[in-house]
Write a protein that holds these residues in place. Sequence first.
Motif, PDB file in Angstrom:
ATOM      1  N   ASP A   1       2.814   4.940  -5.697  1.00 14.60           N
ATOM      2  CA  ASP A   1       1.731   4.380  -6.512  1.00 14.60           C
ATOM      3  C   ASP A   1       1.991   2.909  -6.765  1.00 14.60           C
ATOM      4  O   ASP A   1       3.146   2.495  -6.915  1.00 14.60           O
ATOM      5  N   ILE A   2       0.903   2.133  -6.861  1.00 19.06           N
ATOM      6  CA  ILE A   2       0.993   0.729  -7.273  1.00 19.06           C
ATOM      7  C   ILE A   2       0.626   0.683  -8.754  1.00 19.06           C
ATOM      8  O   ILE A   2      -0.448   1.145  -9.136  1.00 19.06           O
ATOM      9  N   LEU A   3       1.524   0.137  -9.579  1.00 19.53           N
ATOM     10  CA  LEU A   3       1.331   0.164 -11.027  1.00 19.53           C
ATOM     11  C   LEU A   3       0.788  -1.147 -11.596  1.00 19.53           C
ATOM     12  O   LEU A   3       0.240  -1.156 -12.697  1.00 19.53           O
ATOM     13  N   THR A   4       0.935  -2.251 -10.877  1.00 20.76           N
ATOM     14  CA  THR A   4       0.426  -3.545 -11.343  1.00 20.76           C
ATOM     15  C   THR A   4      -1.047  -3.671 -10.971  1.00 20.76           C
ATOM     16  O   THR A   4      -1.417  -3.458  -9.816  1.00 20.76           O
ATOM     17  N   ASN A   5      -1.872  -4.040 -11.946  1.00 23.20           N
ATOM     18  CA  ASN A   5      -3.314  -4.182 -11.689  1.00 23.20           C
ATOM     19  C   ASN A   5      -3.697  -5.555 -11.152  1.00 23.20           C
ATOM     20  O   ASN A   5      -4.666  -5.684 -10.414  1.00 23.20           O
TER      21      ASN A   5
ATOM     22  N   SER B   1       0.849  -1.183   0.000  1.00 24.54           N
ATOM     23  CA  SER B   1       0.000   0.000   0.000  1.00 24.54           C
ATOM     24  C   SER B   1       0.890   1.240   0.000  1.00 24.54           C
ATOM     25  O   SER B   1       2.047   1.178   0.427  1.00 24.54           O
ATOM     26  N   PRO B   2       0.364   2.366  -0.483  1.00 23.16           N
ATOM     27  CA  PRO B   2       1.149   3.601  -0.467  1.00 23.16           C
ATOM     28  C   PRO B   2       1.596   3.932   0.957  1.00 23.16           C
ATOM     29  O   PRO B   2       0.854   3.730   1.919  1.00 23.16           O
ATOM     30  N   GLY B   3       2.838   4.392   1.084  1.00 24.88           N
ATOM     31  CA  GLY B   3       3.388   4.738   2.390  1.00 24.88           C
ATOM     32  C   GLY B   3       4.264   3.657   2.989  1.00 24.88           C
ATOM     33  O   GLY B   3       4.991   3.911   3.942  1.00 24.88           O
TER      34      GLY B   3
ATOM     35  N   LEU C   1       8.066   4.695  -6.530  1.00 24.80           N
ATOM     36  CA  LEU C   1       8.462   5.234  -5.231  1.00 24.80           C
ATOM     37  C   LEU C   1       8.207   6.736  -5.184  1.00 24.80           C
ATOM     38  O   LEU C   1       7.987   7.371  -6.219  1.00 24.80           O
ATOM     39  N   GLN C   2       8.268   7.321  -3.986  1.00 21.83           N
ATOM     40  CA  GLN C   2       8.024   8.756  -3.832  1.00 21.83           C
ATOM     41  C   GLN C   2       9.048   9.594  -4.583  1.00 21.83           C
ATOM     42  O   GLN C   2       8.750  10.713  -4.978  1.00 21.83           O
ATOM     43  N   ASP C   3      10.247   9.039  -4.812  1.00 28.63           N
ATOM     44  CA  ASP C   3      11.263   9.789  -5.563  1.00 28.63           C
ATOM     45  C   ASP C   3      11.142   9.583  -7.075  1.00 28.63           C
ATOM     46  O   ASP C   3      11.960  10.080  -7.839  1.00 28.63           O
TER      47      ASP C   3
END
Length: 65
Positions: free
Chosen positions: A35-39, A10-12, A51-53
């Motif tokens: 963000d999660i990119l895999t559906n 999850s994000p974070g 990642l945040q960066d």
Amino acid sequence: MNGQHRANISPGLQVDIVLKKDQRTGATTRGVVKDILTNSSFHPHGIKVRLQDGQVGRVKEIIKQ
């Protein structure tokens, strides 16, 4: 905990990912999921995240905090 199941990510969360350029060596990069990119709910090589960066890779390990 490995990063093959989307439900575990999850994000974070702090995770270790393998970037596309590091797939041959398996070198990991640590960061926080933006963000999660895999559906799909499962991926054998790890769920793809951003990642945040801004770096994108597949989750190898979820870091326990």
